[in-house]
Design an enzyme around this catalytic site. Structure first.
Site, short mmCIF file in Angstrom:
data_model
loop_
_atom_site.label_atom_id
_atom_site.label_comp_id
_atom_site.label_asym_id
_atom_site.label_seq_id
_atom_site.Cartn_x
_atom_site.Cartn_y
_atom_site.Cartn_z
N GLU A 113 -5.21 -8.69 1.04
CA GLU A 113 -5.75 -8.41 2.39
C GLU A 113 -7.25 -8.22 2.30
O GLU A 113 -7.76 -7.53 1.40
CB GLU A 113 -5.15 -7.14 2.99
CG GLU A 113 -3.76 -7.30 3.52
CD GLU A 113 -3.22 -6.05 4.19
OE1 GLU A 113 -4.02 -5.22 4.67
OE2 GLU A 113 -1.98 -5.91 4.22
N GLU A 157 0.81 -1.22 0.00
CA GLU A 157 0.00 0.00 0.00
C GLU A 157 0.84 1.28 0.00
O GLU A 157 0.84 2.04 0.98
CB GLU A 157 -0.93 0.01 1.22
CG GLU A 157 -1.88 -1.18 1.27
CD GLU A 157 -2.75 -1.18 2.54
OE1 GLU A 157 -2.50 -0.38 3.45
OE2 GLU A 157 -3.69 -2.00 2.60
O1 IFM Z 1 -3.14 -3.46 9.47
C1 IFM Z 1 -3.22 -2.91 8.19
C2 IFM Z 1 -2.14 -3.48 7.29
O2 IFM Z 1 -0.87 -3.27 7.81
C3 IFM Z 1 -2.20 -2.82 5.93
N1 IFM Z 1 -3.54 -2.86 5.38
C4 IFM Z 1 -4.62 -2.48 6.21
C5 IFM Z 1 -4.56 -3.20 7.55
C6 IFM Z 1 -5.72 -2.75 8.45
O3 IFM Z 1 -5.66 -1.39 8.69
#
Ligand code: IFM
Length: 465
Positions: free
Chosen positions: A359, A171
């Protein structure tokens, strides 16, 4: 299995990769062990940027308890485990000679995963820049991109043969925005004019690492990048709201998608940033470097944002409306359809790039019940509804190869500290960091085992063990 049960199953394609994800700074702890160097998060926590202070960064103590965590992965039956390498463990000051102890830790972890048929999926940068590099300007300094490439090459040489999936960055939008515009994340800067510069250097470092990978990695392993991709929607069809949402979409989503998959930044946001703040410091050859072909794109999806035009907001000229419906403990609206929207949009606008949902998950206020177990039906419902949307996207022809639940275990949710619980494993931070599998752990194990999601039907939801 009874036939009525079979009818309620939504099956996924053969070979669909089920996994769970974590990140080094969120789980490892062991800040002073084996020569690990200072990271920007250590410094940020010392300055009060993290709820719970530096102690919270000890997180799940995974650095010492990794074998137990690998046993949980094996129990879960997942085909892959996405984790990140801590750059400050491998190069404590960002460069020079790698620290053998850091490399050995990840070698042991990878070997243990491979032994249990869990495929390692490694993220190279999940936000823990060595502080020594931040002292020289961090991602605002182009030199950091070259240091990143050296670090990446070291890992390709060391672990390449046993890691089938690599991700350069996690990200990059969040690094540029929360780290350098709002200051909520390390390094805690509030300098909106750095956004395009930092984002550009992150992408340059990605391109450099992909090129190094093509020379160093064994055939068969693949490389990509993961992006924070949330739909940015207008609050109404008023032209000002529509324009505001479009601009936000350009900064959050298209800035990265276009650069990586089309070879240029979107002209509208580029003009907007150049006029109001500062554009990216692009050098000849950068566009091609950033668009170096990748093998897959990682999609990270949690929610959407709804925008109302607001000329007083310097960064994007809009403000976000509070969520209309139910939210998670992060205050994020639960909006499963957004996953379908994001996946089909990439397919439509950028062609058939292989995708992984790297994710997907939710934080809720989980607590052990009187029976000692952790019942989390909200997480089960959240995950199930998102898997249904993912299945819809597959049916619509989108090439999605797998999904990683965020997260294997409750962990450090960055500046929020330890009380935003995203895990399938409950971690008792007050009592020896004991792990307790939540009901969602058992539920996800069934999803993996059956390669299918059971739909709630007349026979009951089955959301608990
Ligand atoms: O915990 C984070 C992760 O490190 C990156 N993506 C979003 C998750 C939730 O906020």
């Amino acid at each position: 299995m009874a036939e009525s049960d079979t009818c309620r199953l939504l099956g996924f394609p053969d070979g669909f990769l089920w996994g769970v994800a974590t990140a080094a700074p969120q789980i490892e702890g062991g800040l002073d062990l084996d020569g690990r160097g200072e990271s920007i998060w250590d410094r940020f926590a010392r300055r009060g940027g993290v709820a719970g202070g530096l102690g919270a960064l000890e997180a799940c103590d995974h650095y010492r308890r990794w074998e137990e965590d690998v046993a949980h992965l094996a129990d879960l039956g997942v085909g892959a485990y996405r984790f990140s390498v801590a750059w400050p463990r491998v190069f404590p000051t960002g460069g020079g000679r790698p620290d053998r102890r850091g490399l050995d830790f990840y070698r042991r972890l990878v070997d243990a995963l491979v032994k249990r048929a869990v495929r390692p999926a490694v993220t190279l940068y999940h936000w823990d820049l060595p502080q020594a590099l931040q002292d020289r300007g961090g991602w605002a300094n182009r030199d950091t991109a070259y240091r990143f490439c050296d670090y990446a090459a070291t890992l390709f040489r060391h672990l390449g043969a046993d890691v089938p999936l690599w991700m350069t960055h996690n990200e990059p939008f969040v690094v540029a925005y929360l780290g350098h515009v709002t200051g909520e994340h390390a390094p805690g800067l509030r300098r909106p004019w750095l956004f395009a510069r930092v984002a550009h250097h992150l992408l340059v470092s990605h391109g450099l690492a992909v090129r190094a990978f093509r020379q160093l990695a064994p055939a068969g392993s693949r490389i990509g990048i993961t992006l924070f991709l949330w739909p940015q929607q207008p609050a109404s069809d008023r032209p000002a709201d529509v324009a505001a949402a479009r601009r936000a979409d350009a900064a959050v989503n298209r800035w990265f998608l276009d650069a990586l998959l089309k070879g240029d930044y979107p002209a509208d946001v580029r003009r907007y940033l150049a006029r109001r703040l500062a554009g990216p410091p692009v050098r000849p050859g950068d566009a091609e470097l950033i668009a170096e072909p990748i093998d897959f794109l990682g999609v990270q999806y949690y929610s959407r944002v709804v925008h109302r035009a607001d000329p007083w907001n310097l960064f994007q000229g809009s403000r976000q409306l509070p969520p209309a419906g139910p939210t998670t403990a992060m205050g994020w609206e639960i909006y499963p359809e957004g996953l379908y929207e994001v996946l089909t949009r990439i397919h439509r606008d950028y062609g058939p790039v292989p995708l992984y949902v790297t994710e997907c998950g939710a934080a809720f206020d989980d607590r052990p019940a009187a029976d000692g177990r952790v019942h989390d039906p909200q997480r089960v419902a959240y995950l199930r509804d998102h898997l249904v949307q993912l299945h819809r996207a597959l049916t619509a022809g989108v090439d999605v190869r797998g999904l990683f639940v965020w997260s294997l275990m409750d962990n450090l949710e960055w500046h929020h500290g330890l009380d935003r619980r995203f895990g399938l494993l409950y971690v008792d931070f007050d009592h020896g960091r004991r792990r307790i599998p939540k009901a969602s752990f058992a539920w996800f194990r069934e999803v993996v085992r059956q390669n299918a999601v059971a739909m709630p039907g007349p026979a009951g939801g089955g959301e608990d063990e």
